[in-house]
Design a protein around this motif. Structure first.
Motif, short mmCIF file in Angstrom:
data_model
loop_
_atom_site.label_atom_id
_atom_site.label_comp_id
_atom_site.label_asym_id
_atom_site.label_seq_id
_atom_site.Cartn_x
_atom_site.Cartn_y
_atom_site.Cartn_z
N ALA A 49 0.83 -1.21 0.00
CA ALA A 49 0.00 0.00 0.00
C ALA A 49 0.86 1.26 0.00
CB ALA A 49 -0.93 -0.02 1.22
N VAL A 50 1.95 1.23 0.76
CA VAL A 50 2.87 2.37 0.81
C VAL A 50 3.51 2.59 -0.56
CG1 VAL A 50 5.05 3.21 1.77
CG2 VAL A 50 3.33 2.19 3.27
N ILE A 51 3.91 1.51 -1.22
CA ILE A 51 4.52 1.61 -2.55
C ILE A 51 3.52 2.19 -3.55
CG2 ILE A 51 5.39 0.25 -4.48
CD1 ILE A 51 6.73 -1.58 -2.41
N TYR A 52 2.27 1.76 -3.47
CA TYR A 52 1.24 2.32 -4.34
C TYR A 52 1.09 3.83 -4.09
CZ TYR A 52 -0.39 -2.40 -5.61
OH TYR A 52 -0.49 -3.69 -6.08
N LEU A 53 1.12 4.24 -2.82
CA LEU A 53 1.01 5.65 -2.47
C LEU A 53 2.17 6.44 -3.07
CD1 LEU A 53 -0.64 7.74 -0.87
CD2 LEU A 53 0.85 7.25 1.10
N VAL A 54 3.37 5.85 -3.06
CA VAL A 54 4.53 6.50 -3.66
C VAL A 54 4.30 6.77 -5.13
CG1 VAL A 54 6.95 6.17 -4.31
CG2 VAL A 54 6.20 5.59 -2.01
N PHE A 55 3.65 5.84 -5.82
CA PHE A 55 3.43 6.05 -7.25
C PHE A 55 2.30 7.03 -7.53
CE2 PHE A 55 5.35 3.83 -11.00
CZ PHE A 55 6.61 3.75 -10.43
N ILE A 56 1.39 7.21 -6.59
CA ILE A 56 0.45 8.32 -6.72
C ILE A 56 1.23 9.63 -6.68
CG2 ILE A 56 -1.42 9.59 -5.59
CD1 ILE A 56 -2.58 6.95 -4.68
N SER A 57 2.19 9.71 -5.76
CA SER A 57 3.00 10.93 -5.64
C SER A 57 3.83 11.17 -6.89
CB SER A 57 3.92 10.86 -4.42
OG SER A 57 5.07 10.08 -4.65
N LEU A 58 4.26 10.10 -7.56
CA LEU A 58 5.02 10.24 -8.80
C LEU A 58 4.14 10.76 -9.93
CD1 LEU A 58 7.73 9.75 -10.28
CD2 LEU A 58 6.92 7.44 -10.80
N GLY A 59 2.88 10.32 -9.97
CA GLY A 59 1.98 10.73 -11.04
C GLY A 59 1.40 12.12 -10.86
N LEU A 60 1.30 12.58 -9.62
CA LEU A 60 0.64 13.87 -9.36
C LEU A 60 1.21 15.03 -10.20
CD1 LEU A 60 0.07 13.80 -5.48
CD2 LEU A 60 -1.69 14.03 -7.25
N PRO A 61 2.53 15.22 -10.24
CA PRO A 61 3.03 16.38 -10.99
C PRO A 61 3.08 16.18 -12.51
CG PRO A 61 4.59 15.63 -9.28
CD PRO A 61 3.61 14.55 -9.52
N ASP A 62 3.00 14.92 -12.96
CA ASP A 62 3.27 14.64 -14.37
C ASP A 62 2.27 15.27 -15.33
OD1 ASP A 62 5.50 13.27 -13.67
OD2 ASP A 62 4.79 11.29 -14.26
N SER A 63 1.03 15.45 -14.89
CA SER A 63 0.01 16.02 -15.77
C SER A 63 -0.29 17.48 -15.47
CB SER A 63 -1.28 15.20 -15.67
OG SER A 63 -1.69 15.08 -14.32
N LEU A 64 0.42 18.08 -14.52
CA LEU A 64 0.16 19.47 -14.15
C LEU A 64 0.54 20.44 -15.26
CD1 LEU A 64 1.09 20.06 -10.40
CD2 LEU A 64 -1.13 20.37 -11.49
N LEU A 65 1.74 20.27 -15.80
CA LEU A 65 2.23 21.22 -16.80
C LEU A 65 1.34 21.23 -18.03
CD1 LEU A 65 4.38 23.27 -17.64
CD2 LEU A 65 5.72 21.36 -18.57
N GLY A 66 0.99 20.05 -18.52
CA GLY A 66 0.17 19.98 -19.72
C GLY A 66 -1.22 20.58 -19.51
N SER A 67 -1.83 20.32 -18.34
CA SER A 67 -3.18 20.82 -18.10
C SER A 67 -3.20 22.31 -17.82
CB SER A 67 -3.83 20.05 -16.93
OG SER A 67 -3.06 20.17 -15.75
N GLY A 68 -2.12 22.84 -17.26
CA GLY A 68 -2.09 24.25 -16.93
C GLY A 68 -1.46 25.15 -17.98
N TRP A 69 -0.75 24.57 -18.95
CA TRP A 69 0.04 25.39 -19.88
C TRP A 69 -0.77 26.34 -20.75
CZ3 TRP A 69 4.54 27.24 -19.67
CH2 TRP A 69 5.14 27.83 -20.80
#
Length: 387
Positions: free
Chosen positions: A7-27
């Motif tokens: 579960a902790v490892i899954y949470l880490v990958f949520i944290s990895l994905g969070l910033p990945d789509s920010l730039l594209g959606s906000g640009w």
């Protein structure tokens, strides 16, 4: 302990994905604030992924010295700091500056956790791991859309930075649970460091790296330009495009969740072929004239479903194809080659879009996917001959 660590490892990958789509959606909004052309997002993306290349190449040595959990905790907090830096940037060069630590953090997490799961967990868990990366990428466009209606893109980055800090706090509190696999991790780290030259000398590895380059170049292009494609080629408003781009990430997330139930039976190679077929179907839908908004959203959703099984399957097959003793070095190189693709291909398409228009994105993606499947099939044949 085993389930809690997962579960902790899954949470880490949520944290990895969070910033990945920010730039594209906000640009679409951000570029107006910074008075930058459409293609400037590619420059920021290039710096981020350049940082990930460096940290991916160093991941084998870093995990050998500090352990997977040590590298992971430090990287999550570094990512939070970088995102907060984005939120307070008032000049374009500031975005470029803060892109460096974010890229370094992402590469460390990606390489270390992917290898850890490939070594200790079954194929279905790798699919579900990347499903949770998709959860992070789905959350961020929604956060950005909410921020654009309330205050501005800065609020979106600040909110995601706070989420990263919360995840980092959870990791610190659960550090002891990593001991459940500590012996296995130490034995995997006890061997020699493979290094770049060593990885390139292994038969089948160079074509694997090229294939991963092509796949992540296509994925990175679709993620970065999805909102702009909807706004510039399909007539969506900026706010609606930011929210609608989440269809791509929903497709990836749902696809990886479903893939987890069949991955062990179909096998890694079968999952790659299945995903590739769905990607070509999605690109055909996007390329059809007269599809309108419904066709665009259907194509993006199907593209997400096609992308879903490819990345996890390639990574999970690494220890089996090249040996557990070589997996961290090979996966580090895979991550580096992947990020080279993510560095070069999105800005290249940005330049093409500036001249020819965003409507050429489906053809651009199709060429990259053809290169990917050709190289991966060559890798699997080479590995089979060497066994």
């Amino acid at each position: 302990m085993y389930t809690l660590l997962l579960a902790v490892i899954y949470l880490v990958f949520i944290s990895l994905g969070l910033p990945d789509s920010l730039l594209g959606s906000g640009w679409p909004t951000m570029r107006l604030v910074f008075d930058q052309p459409l293609s400037a997002a590619g420059a920021v993306s290039m710096i981020i992924t350049g940082g990930t290349i460096c940290s991916s190449l160093l991941s084998e040595r870093l995990t050998a010295r500090f352990s997977t959990r040590g590298v992971t905790v430090a990287s999550v907090f570094l990512s939070a700091a970088a995102l907060f830096g984005f939120s307070v940037s008032t000049r374009f060069w500031m975005l470029c500056l803060w892109a460096v630590p974010y890229g370094l953090a992402a590469g460390c997490i990606d390489s270390a956790i992917n290898n850890y799961v490939a070594l200790h967990y079954r194929s279905r868990h790798m699919s579900w791991l990347h499903c949770f990366w998709g959860v992070g990428t789905v959350i961020s466009p929604c956060v950005m859309s909410w921020a654009l209606t309330r205050s501005g893109w800065q609020l979106g980055y600040r909110t995601v930075a706070l989420l990263q800090l919360a995840i980092g706090a959870v990791l610190v509190l659960t550090l002891p649970v990593w001991n459940v696999h500590r012996g296995g991790e130490n034995s995997a780290r006890a061997g020699r460091v493979l290094g770049i030259r060593g990885a390139l000398k292994i038969k089948g590895a160079p074509t694997l790296f090229v294939g991963f380059f092509a796949y992540c170049g296509a994925e990175g292009t679709s993620i970065l330009w999805a909102s702009s494609y909807l706004a510039g080629a399909r007539g969506f408003s900026a706010e609606r495009a930011a929210a609608s781009a989440a269809v791509l990430y929903v497709g990836i997330t749902v696809g990886r969740f479903v893939s987890g139930f069949i991955a062990d039976r179909v096998g890694d190679r079968g999952m790659i072929r299945l995903g590739t077929g769905l990607i070509f179907a999605a690109l055909a839908v996007l390329a059809l004239p007269g599809g309108g908004e419904t066709g665009a959203l259907l194509g993006l959703g199907l593209l997400g479903l096609g992308n879903a099984p490819v990345y996890p399957a390639i990574i999970h097959a690494t220890p089996q194809n090249f040996g557990a003793e070589n997996s961290q070095g090979i996966i580090g190189m895979q991550m580096a080659s992947a990020y080279v693709g993510s560095t070069l291909m999105p800005p290249l398409f940005g330049l093409i879009a500036n001249r020819a228009g965003l409507g050429w994105m489906p053809l651009f993606l199709a060429l990259l996917v053809l290169l990917m499947i050709g190289m991966l099939e060559t890798t699997f044949r080479t590995v089979a001959k060497n066994k």
